[in-house]
Design a protein around this motif. Structure first.
Motif, short mmCIF file in Angstrom:
data_model
loop_
_atom_site.label_atom_id
_atom_site.label_comp_id
_atom_site.label_asym_id
_atom_site.label_seq_id
_atom_site.Cartn_x
_atom_site.Cartn_y
_atom_site.Cartn_z
N VAL A 1 -16.49 81.52 -12.47
CA VAL A 1 -15.74 81.95 -11.45
C VAL A 1 -16.07 81.42 -10.23
O VAL A 1 -17.33 81.88 -9.94
N THR A 2 -15.57 80.63 -9.59
CA THR A 2 -16.12 80.13 -8.47
C THR A 2 -15.57 80.68 -6.92
O THR A 2 -16.28 80.56 -5.94
N VAL B 1 -4.73 76.68 -17.67
CA VAL B 1 -4.09 77.16 -16.33
C VAL B 1 -5.18 77.51 -15.38
O VAL B 1 -6.41 77.74 -15.68
N THR B 2 -4.80 77.10 -14.20
CA THR B 2 -5.72 77.68 -13.10
C THR B 2 -5.26 79.03 -12.62
O THR B 2 -3.98 78.60 -11.80
N ALA B 3 -6.28 79.82 -12.51
CA ALA B 3 -5.56 80.98 -11.81
C ALA B 3 -6.21 81.08 -10.21
O ALA B 3 -7.07 80.47 -9.94
N ALA B 4 -5.20 81.77 -9.49
CA ALA B 4 -5.46 81.67 -8.04
C ALA B 4 -5.06 83.19 -7.25
O ALA B 4 -4.47 83.79 -7.75
N LYS B 5 -5.77 83.06 -6.04
CA LYS B 5 -5.39 84.33 -5.54
C LYS B 5 -4.44 83.73 -4.17
O LYS B 5 -4.53 82.86 -3.53
N ASN B 6 -3.43 84.68 -3.81
CA ASN B 6 -2.72 84.23 -2.56
C ASN B 6 -2.83 85.27 -1.61
O ASN B 6 -2.32 86.29 -1.72
N HIS B 7 -3.42 84.82 -0.38
CA HIS B 7 -3.61 85.81 0.86
C HIS B 7 -2.87 85.13 1.84
O HIS B 7 -3.30 84.07 2.64
N VAL C 1 -20.88 73.39 7.37
CA VAL C 1 -19.94 74.07 6.27
C VAL C 1 -18.82 74.09 6.97
O VAL C 1 -18.58 74.47 8.36
N SER C 2 -17.39 73.66 6.44
CA SER C 2 -16.32 74.17 7.06
C SER C 2 -15.41 74.84 5.97
O SER C 2 -15.71 75.00 4.67
N GLY C 3 -14.09 75.42 6.47
CA GLY C 3 -13.16 76.01 5.60
C GLY C 3 -12.23 74.97 5.10
O GLY C 3 -12.05 73.91 5.50
N ASP C 4 -11.39 75.75 4.35
CA ASP C 4 -10.12 75.05 3.69
C ASP C 4 -9.26 74.82 4.73
O ASP C 4 -9.06 75.35 5.86
N THR D 1 -6.02 80.00 -2.85
CA THR D 1 -7.51 79.81 -3.53
C THR D 1 -7.79 79.80 -4.82
O THR D 1 -7.63 81.04 -5.40
N ASP D 2 -8.12 78.83 -5.50
CA ASP D 2 -8.25 78.71 -6.96
C ASP D 2 -9.61 79.81 -7.35
O ASP D 2 -10.67 79.81 -6.67
N LEU D 3 -9.31 80.68 -8.26
CA LEU D 3 -10.47 81.60 -8.75
C LEU D 3 -11.25 80.81 -9.82
O LEU D 3 -12.62 81.41 -9.89
#
Length: 735
Positions: A701-702, A654-660, A401-404, A665-667
């Motif tokens: 919710v992914t 719409v695609t909601a996302a979090k911004n860190h 498994v890998s990260g984005d 990253t899409d929710l």
């Protein structure tokens, strides 16, 4: 002289008693008069004092007092009395029956005529008969549908008190338990469980109470726990103990362990007053390690209060079985490149569609492919490769498994040159600029004010009732704004000007503005909707939301102290729409109804509300909906509970996302409203009813985890459809 003598003799005959021997047939009326007159038939062998005949030939006319004997009427109800003189007269049937028991008694089934409600008892066959209709005898049939039987199934409803009874469930080995799917809700005592709390492994000597849930058998009851109710170091799932109202006054109070029932020192204790809604009372408490008595002390004497005692955390359960992993290998020959790539690998891995995988060469790990899993079934894993390193074909791979992909690097230094912004229309000072079209070359006035003016606002249309400057306003049923009513909720913000119906009005929603004061204010307290004058801002008397009911909207923080009256203005730091109190009201604390887990959820639930456009505005473009950066700030670690969208029309998506730290990253996947803008939602399971209790969530919710410092924003939009306003609500719970 003969006539007088005859008269005297007749008079003597009439006044004396006369004995009549033999029959007499009277054609006229035989009447008796006088207070001493009497007709005595007590010595007669047989008397027939009333007219007799069939009911159908009973005289129509009658004089009150007459009696008729109907030979075909029910036994004991043959007599009819004339109760009102006339033609026709009124005949009334004698009620009752011939026996003192209220029923006629005889041998065998009844025969003859009857009238309801006559009863008949057959003494030969011990049967009861009733006259259901005129001349119709019926024997009631017993209804055994509600009588329980020793064999067969019995369903009990209602309250059944078996406190003085004993009950023994059916016993079975694990191997002989009937299929769970066909026996949902049935309970069995398993006599050969291998371990306490298990219902699936037999061959042991542990007894465990097990219940079929439709798919398998699950433990109910003790499930291996030890200690008394609430013992074993925690509440054990038991309800909290709540005292009755304590009169006081007390500076110390002890709740014995034998009373609250929790055999542990890890308790949670709270004290509330008797107000509506309840208010928490500051108190210090300790728990005796041997008796579990709770000793409570107050800084000042307390009267009329309640004490709530709840168990703490129970003992940790045993470690579960090791779950599926991600590390795998493959000997499939695959060339490095982008697009769909399939590998034959191990079965039972943890991969599912949407996971990110890196396939690297075992011999040279710098040669790799990365992408999202599109399918995993049996021993076949398929990915969509979008990122590669190196080149060539390889037949020995490590799969992990890998990260984005990491965030984009910083922008390089600006080049030399200068110029003015190309604008469309006439911009105004302190308003937010937006792109006019999709070219990115034209800027237009975005109507909303920036914080450069001290607040963030939008322009709305005044409704039928109009608006008043520096008062609270809300959206009415037409989508326009009006001055709020006394104690109102759903406040949008503060109207900055007085306007009549149909005029444009600026509504401040965040930042610092002035509002007419409804009462005396104290700096630092929270403001709510006025109850003295509709639309005014009122000092709640509370410095934080835990002292304000969850059903009351919090407008913002009071920055200045003023005395109400005479149009005094108080400075308010607006929180924006959707902020409410966090206090649990009395109705939220039914006896034994709220434990520590539920209180934590109530006090930590939050909603990020993003509203784009207006019902009375122009149609939205796709770019209006997304991307819209940094709409809501997340102050602490949390997890997303539900994403809900709605609109005034169309089916915008719409695609909601979090911004860190700049990484998006899409929710969830793109979420579209229902037909005509109806609500749609996504939750953790992708199914079931949403928080509103009526919308069925069809998306999942992914990405649920939120970190402190994250921003919620809109990432992409598939279409704006015909909507003029789209609302996005991201509900989350602080961890």
């Amino acid at each position: 002289m003969r006539s007088p003598i005859v008269f005297l003799m007749l008079a003597g005959v009439c006044a004396a008693q006369t004995t009549v021997n033999g029959g007499r047939d009277y054609k006229g009326t035989l009447s008796v008069s006088g207070t001493v007159s009497a007709v005595d038939f007590s010595g007669a062998g047989v008397t027939a004092p009333v007219k007799t005949g069939l009911l159908g030939v009973r005289p129509v006319a009658c004089t009150r007092g007459q009696i008729y004997f109907a030979t075909d009427a029910a036994a004991g109800q043959n007599l009819f009395f004339c109760t009102a003189t006339g033609s026709p007269g009124t005949w009334s049937q004698m009620s009752g029956s011939g026996g003192g028991s209220g029923a006629t008694i005889g041998n065998g089934a009844p025969v003859g005529n009857c009238s309801p409600p006559a009863l008949y008892i057959d003494t030969t066959n011990q049967d009861l008969w009733f006259c259901g209709a005129t001349n119709s005898w019926k024997k009631p049939a017993p209804d055994m549908s509600s009588v329980p039987t020793l064999s067969g199934g019995n369903t009990w409803t209602g309250y059944n008190n078996q406190s003085a009874a004993q009950w023994r469930p059916p016993e079975s080995t694990v191997a002989n338990l009937p299929a769970a799917a066909a026996n949902t809700g049935k309970v069995f005592m398993v006599i050969d469980a291998q371990n306490a709390g298990t219902c699936s492994a037999g061959g042991g000597s542990v007894r465990e109470l097990c219940r079929a849930n439709g798919a398998a058998y699950e433990c109910v009851g003790g499930c291996g726990a030890s200690g008394t109710v609430g013992g074993g170091g925690g509440a054990g799932g038991g309800p909290p103990y709540i005292t009755s109202l304590i009169a006081g006054p007390d500076t110390v109070k002890t709740i014995p362990g034998a009373i609250h029932g929790f055999a542990t020192t890890g308790l949670l204790v709270a004290v509330y007053d008797n107000a509506t809604p309840r208010n928490a009372i500051a108190a210090h408490w300790t728990v005796d390690a041997s008796t579990y008595d709770v000793a409570i002390s107050f800084a000042t004497p307390q009267s009329n209060y309640y004490v709530v005692v709840n168990g703490g955390s129970g003992p940790a359960g045993s470690n579960g079985a090791t779950g599926a992993g991600y590390a795998a290998t493959s000997s499939t020959s695959v060339a490095i490149g982008t697009g769909s790539k399939s590998f034959t690998t191990q079965a039972g891995l943890a991969y599912s569609a949407g996971a990110r995988v890196r396939a690297s060469s075992t011999a040279s790990p710098t040669n790799y492919m990365e992408g999202m899993v599109t399918a995993y079934s049996g021993t076949t894993l398929t990915i969509n490769s979008i990122n590669t390193g190196g080149s060539g074909s390889y037949s020995s791979w490590n799969l992990n498994v890998s990260g984005d992909i990491g965030p984009q690097g910083p922008t390089g230094a600006s080049g030399s040159g200068s110029g003015n912004v190309n604008t469309q229309g006439t911009p105004e000072t302190n308003r937010i600029a937006t792109f006019y079209d999709g070219t990115g070359n034209l800027i237009t006035d975005g109507i909303q004010h920036s914080l450069g003016s001290g607040y963030l606002s939008g322009t709305k249309t005044a409704g039928a009732a109009g608006t008043m400057a520096n008062t609270l306003c809300k959206i009415d049923t037409t989508g326009n704004v009006v001055t709020a009513a006394s104690g109102d909720m759903g406040i949008l913000g503060i109207c900055m000007t007085t306007q009549i119906s149909g005029q444009s009005v600026e509504v401040a929603m965040r930042g610092i503005v002035s509002c007419l004061a409804d009462n005396n204010t104290t700096a630092g307290n929270l403001a709510v909707a006025g109850t003295g004058t509709g639309g005014y801002c009122r000092d709640s008397g509370q410095a934080n939301a835990t002292g304000i009911s969850m059903s009351k909207q919090v407008i913002g923080k009071i920055l200045t102290a003023v005395t109400a009256g005479g149009g005094q203005m108080v400075s308010i730091q607006l929180y924006g729409p959707g902020h409410y109190g966090a206090q649990v009201a009395a109705s939220d604390l039914p006896a034994n109804g709220v434990d520590s887990t539920k209180l934590n959820v109530v006090n930590t639930r939050r909603t990020c509300m993003i509203v784009i456009g207006a019902d009375n505005g122009p149609a939205l473009a796709t770019a209006d909906i997304a991307p819209q950066a940094r709409q809501c700030f997340i102050p602490a670690a949390a997890h997303v509970v539900e994403i809900t969208v709605s609109a005034d029309g169309g089916t915008p998506a719409v695609t909601a996302a979090k911004n860190h730290g700049g990484v998006l990253t899409d929710l969830s996947a793109s979420l579209a409203t229902g037909a005509s803008g109806a609500p749609a939602c996504a939750n953790s399971s992708g199914s079931g009813l949403g928080l509103d209790g009526s919308t069925t969530c069809a998306s999942q919710v992914t990405t649920a985890a939120l970190a402190a410092g994250d921003w919620i924003e809109t990432h992409t939009s598939a279409t704006a459809s015909t909507a003029k306003r789209m609302s996005i609500a991201v509900t989350y719970t602080v961890d």
